[in-house]
Design a protein around this motif. Sequence first.
Motif, PDB file in Angstrom:
ATOM      1  N   VAL A   1      30.081  76.487  15.824  1.00  0.00           N
ATOM      2  CA  VAL A   1      28.650  76.758  15.733  1.00  0.00           C
ATOM      3  C   VAL A   1      28.434  78.231  15.418  1.00  0.00           C
ATOM      4  N   ASP A   2      27.585  78.507  14.428  1.00  0.00           N
ATOM      5  CA  ASP A   2      27.163  79.874  14.120  1.00  0.00           C
ATOM      6  C   ASP A   2      25.650  79.947  14.262  1.00  0.00           C
ATOM      7  N   ASP A   3      25.081  81.109  13.993  1.00  0.00           N
ATOM      8  CA  ASP A   3      23.642  81.276  14.205  1.00  0.00           C
ATOM      9  C   ASP A   3      22.820  80.354  13.313  1.00  0.00           C
ATOM     10  N   ASP A   4      23.106  80.362  12.011  1.00  0.00           N
ATOM     11  CA  ASP A   4      22.252  79.633  11.074  1.00  0.00           C
ATOM     12  C   ASP A   4      22.988  78.622  10.209  1.00  0.00           C
ATOM     13  N   SER A   5      24.304  78.498  10.397  1.00  0.00           N
ATOM     14  CA  SER A   5      25.045  77.517   9.612  1.00  0.00           C
ATOM     15  C   SER A   5      26.323  77.150  10.345  1.00  0.00           C
TER      16      SER A   5
ATOM     17  N   SER B   1      24.674  65.254  10.971  1.00  0.00           N
ATOM     18  CA  SER B   1      24.872  65.868  12.286  1.00  0.00           C
ATOM     19  C   SER B   1      25.588  67.210  12.184  1.00  0.00           C
ATOM     20  N   ILE B   2      26.536  67.333  11.265  1.00  0.00           N
ATOM     21  CA  ILE B   2      27.213  68.620  11.081  1.00  0.00           C
ATOM     22  C   ILE B   2      26.216  69.691  10.677  1.00  0.00           C
ATOM     23  N   SER B   3      25.238  69.340   9.871  1.00  0.00           N
ATOM     24  CA  SER B   3      24.258  70.337   9.413  1.00  0.00           C
ATOM     25  C   SER B   3      23.458  70.930  10.561  1.00  0.00           C
TER      26      SER B   3
ATOM     27  N   SER C   1      20.343  77.942  15.595  1.00  0.00           N
ATOM     28  CA  SER C   1      18.920  77.854  15.257  1.00  0.00           C
ATOM     29  C   SER C   1      18.378  76.434  15.376  1.00  0.00           C
ATOM     30  N   ALA C   2      19.240  75.423  15.413  1.00  0.00           N
ATOM     31  CA  ALA C   2      18.785  74.039  15.565  1.00  0.00           C
ATOM     32  C   ALA C   2      18.398  73.715  16.993  1.00  0.00           C
ATOM     33  N   ASN C   3      18.888  74.509  17.958  1.00  0.00           N
ATOM     34  CA  ASN C   3      18.518  74.349  19.368  1.00  0.00           C
ATOM     35  C   ASN C   3      18.822  72.939  19.883  1.00  0.00           C
ATOM     36  N   VAL C   4      20.059  72.481  19.618  1.00  0.00           N
ATOM     37  CA  VAL C   4      20.445  71.142  20.037  1.00  0.00           C
ATOM     38  C   VAL C   4      21.617  71.220  21.007  1.00  0.00           C
ATOM     39  N   THR C   5      21.802  70.144  21.743  1.00  0.00           N
ATOM     40  CA  THR C   5      22.956  69.974  22.623  1.00  0.00           C
ATOM     41  C   THR C   5      23.877  68.920  22.012  1.00  0.00           C
ATOM     42  N   LEU C   6      25.071  68.780  22.566  1.00  0.00           N
ATOM     43  CA  LEU C   6      25.944  67.700  22.120  1.00  0.00           C
ATOM     44  C   LEU C   6      25.320  66.333  22.408  1.00  0.00           C
ATOM     45  N   ASP C   7      24.663  66.222  23.541  1.00  0.00           N
ATOM     46  CA  ASP C   7      23.999  64.947  23.853  1.00  0.00           C
ATOM     47  C   ASP C   7      22.894  64.641  22.850  1.00  0.00           C
ATOM     48  N   LYS C   8      22.137  65.659  22.450  1.00  0.00           N
ATOM     49  CA  LYS C   8      21.092  65.452  21.455  1.00  0.00           C
ATOM     50  C   LYS C   8      21.706  65.073  20.113  1.00  0.00           C
ATOM     51  N   LEU C   9      22.814  65.717  19.747  1.00  0.00           N
ATOM     52  CA  LEU C   9      23.492  65.360  18.499  1.00  0.00           C
ATOM     53  C   LEU C   9      23.985  63.913  18.533  1.00  0.00           C
ATOM     54  N   HIS C  10      24.422  63.459  19.704  1.00  0.00           N
ATOM     55  CA  HIS C  10      24.846  62.060  19.811  1.00  0.00           C
ATOM     56  C   HIS C  10      23.674  61.125  19.546  1.00  0.00           C
ATOM     57  N   GLN C  11      22.545  61.430  20.125  1.00  0.00           N
ATOM     58  CA  GLN C  11      21.366  60.583  19.923  1.00  0.00           C
ATOM     59  C   GLN C  11      20.947  60.562  18.455  1.00  0.00           C
ATOM     60  N   ILE C  12      20.971  61.736  17.819  1.00  0.00           N
ATOM     61  CA  ILE C  12      20.613  61.830  16.403  1.00  0.00           C
ATOM     62  C   ILE C  12      21.597  61.031  15.556  1.00  0.00           C
ATOM     63  N   THR C  13      22.879  61.138  15.874  1.00  0.00           N
ATOM     64  CA  THR C  13      23.904  60.431  15.107  1.00  0.00           C
ATOM     65  C   THR C  13      23.768  58.926  15.276  1.00  0.00           C
TER      66      THR C  13
END
Length: 500
Positions: free
Chosen positions: A476-480, A372-374, A379-391
Motif C-alpha cells: 500500500v502506498d499513499d495514492d497508488s 480490488s488492487i486499485s 487515499s482509499a481509506n479501506v480495510t482488508l475487511d472492506k476490500l473483502h466485501q467489495i471483492t
Amino acid sequence: MKLRQQPLWQLERYLKPHSKPFSPQIRYARPISTISSSPRISNTPLKSTALQSVSASDLLFGQPVHETHPHILAPGELTPGITAQEYHDRRAALCHSLPPNSAVLLPAATLKYRSGAVFFAFRQESNFLYLTGFSEPDSLAVLKRTGDELGDYTFHLYCRSKDPKAEQWNGPWSGVDAARDVWNADEADDITRVDRTLGSVLDGTKTIYTDAELSQNGSFTKLGNLLRSVAPNASISPLRPHVNALRAIKSPAEIANMRRAGQASGRVLTEAMRRPWKYEKELAAFLEYQYQMSGLDGHAYIPVVAGGSKSVLIHYVLNNGTLNDSEFVLVDAGGEYGTYITDITRTWPVSGKFSQAQKDLYNAVLRAQRSSISLCRASANVTLDKLHQITENALRDQLQQLGFDLSGDAMGTLFPHHVGHYIGLDVHDVPGYQRNIVLKKGHCITIEPGVYVPDDERWPKAFRGMGIRIEDSICVDDDSPLNLTTEAVKEVDDIEALRD
C-alpha cells in the motif's frame, strides 16, 4: 524526535587496517579454537600483550556475515537487505512504546525434528529475528527500557559459547563474542548461565512483555519457573500486539526485499506457464529449482500445484497427480528472500489455450481482483475487511452474468476464504493484527479472490469442477498500489501468447 545514536558494535571492534579492502582483521587474545567457554561481559575490546590477528573471512559463524558471505550481505547488513542500524531502530522503537521499568523477553525458536535424528532446517522465531537479526537456536534476547528518550534501552543476548567439538558435529555457531561484536548486544552471556544472571538483568523491572510459553498443562515451564524466581514481583503482559504494530508497517528495506522476492518469483511462474507439463510434481520441482537459481532462498511455503478438479481444494499440497490438457492447473507458490516472502497464485490452462468457459470464469475472477488492487492505497481509506466485501460483491455481479444461482449460501461455497492477509516475514504475517484496521502506506497484503465450483448440479454445467484463484502481493502506498508480483502474467492474451 531526533534519534539518539547508539554505538553499533560490529566487527570493527576487533578490526585493524589490512592491505586488502573488505578483508578485516579480527584480534583475539587466544586462538579461535581455544577461546574459553566462560564469557566476558564487557563493552571494551579484549586486551592482551600478545594478540593474534585472524581474518574475519576465515572464521565460521552460525549464519552469513558480510566478511564471510559478501555475495549475500552488503557491508553493514546483518541479514540480506537489513542493516544493523535498522535492527537497532526497531529495538529502540519497541522499547520507547512500552511503559517505564519494562523489559522484553524473547526466546529463540527451537530446532524441529522430522523424525528421529532427522531435523528440519532451522527457522528463527519471527519476532526474535525482527528485533535482533540473530538466527540461532538456544538463545534468549532481553531488551530493557532504560529511559524516556528514543534509544534508551539495553540489549542482552544469551547464546551458545563456541565449542569446536560440538560444532564439528553440528556445524558452526557464532558464540558470545560475536553476539556483542556482530549483532551489537550491549551484554552477552552463555545461555547456560541464564538462571544465574537473568535476575540482575531484570532488576527493577515491573512489567515483562513476552509471548514465551510460561506454563503448560497447568504447570510452569522451565522459563516460567525461572521468571517466578528471578522477577517474582514483575507482571507479565503479551508482547505480540506491540511488535505487530511495528512489523505491520514495512520499511523501505523490507519492501525492497519483498519486491525482489516477488519479481524473481513472478518471472519463474511466467516461465512455468510457457512450458507444457504432465505432472504436478515436475512443475513443483521446476519452481523450487528456479527460485534457488534466481537468487532466492527457495519456496516461502509448501506450494499448491493442483490440476483439474483438485484446484477446488484450497490448500492441496500433495502435488503428485497428473495434468490434463483440457483442465486448469492452479499454482500457489512464492519464493523467499532474506526471510521475507512473496505470495502468488496463478491459474492457467494446461494446454496453454483457454476454452470459452475457462476464459469466461477466469475473467470474472480477474476483473474482481484488478478492481480490488486499485483500492490498495491509503487515499482509499479501506480495510482488508472492506476490500473483502467489495471483492465479494464484484464476484457476485460477475457470476450472476455467467448464469450462477447465488441464492442462500452460494457465495460462501464459491468464495469461502478472505480476499487477503498481511505478508512480510511470515506468509500470514503479524498474527492477531486485525483486518479491520485502515490500510496505510507500508502495509503489505495479498489480494486473492477465488472461485471454486463444486461438481454438482447446483452450478452451471460448463464450470463444474473448476477452481480459479488469482493472487498478487501488494504494498500500500499513499495514492497508488505497488504490485510486488507484477512479473507473473495474468491476462488471458498474455498467457496464451507464451505458447505462440
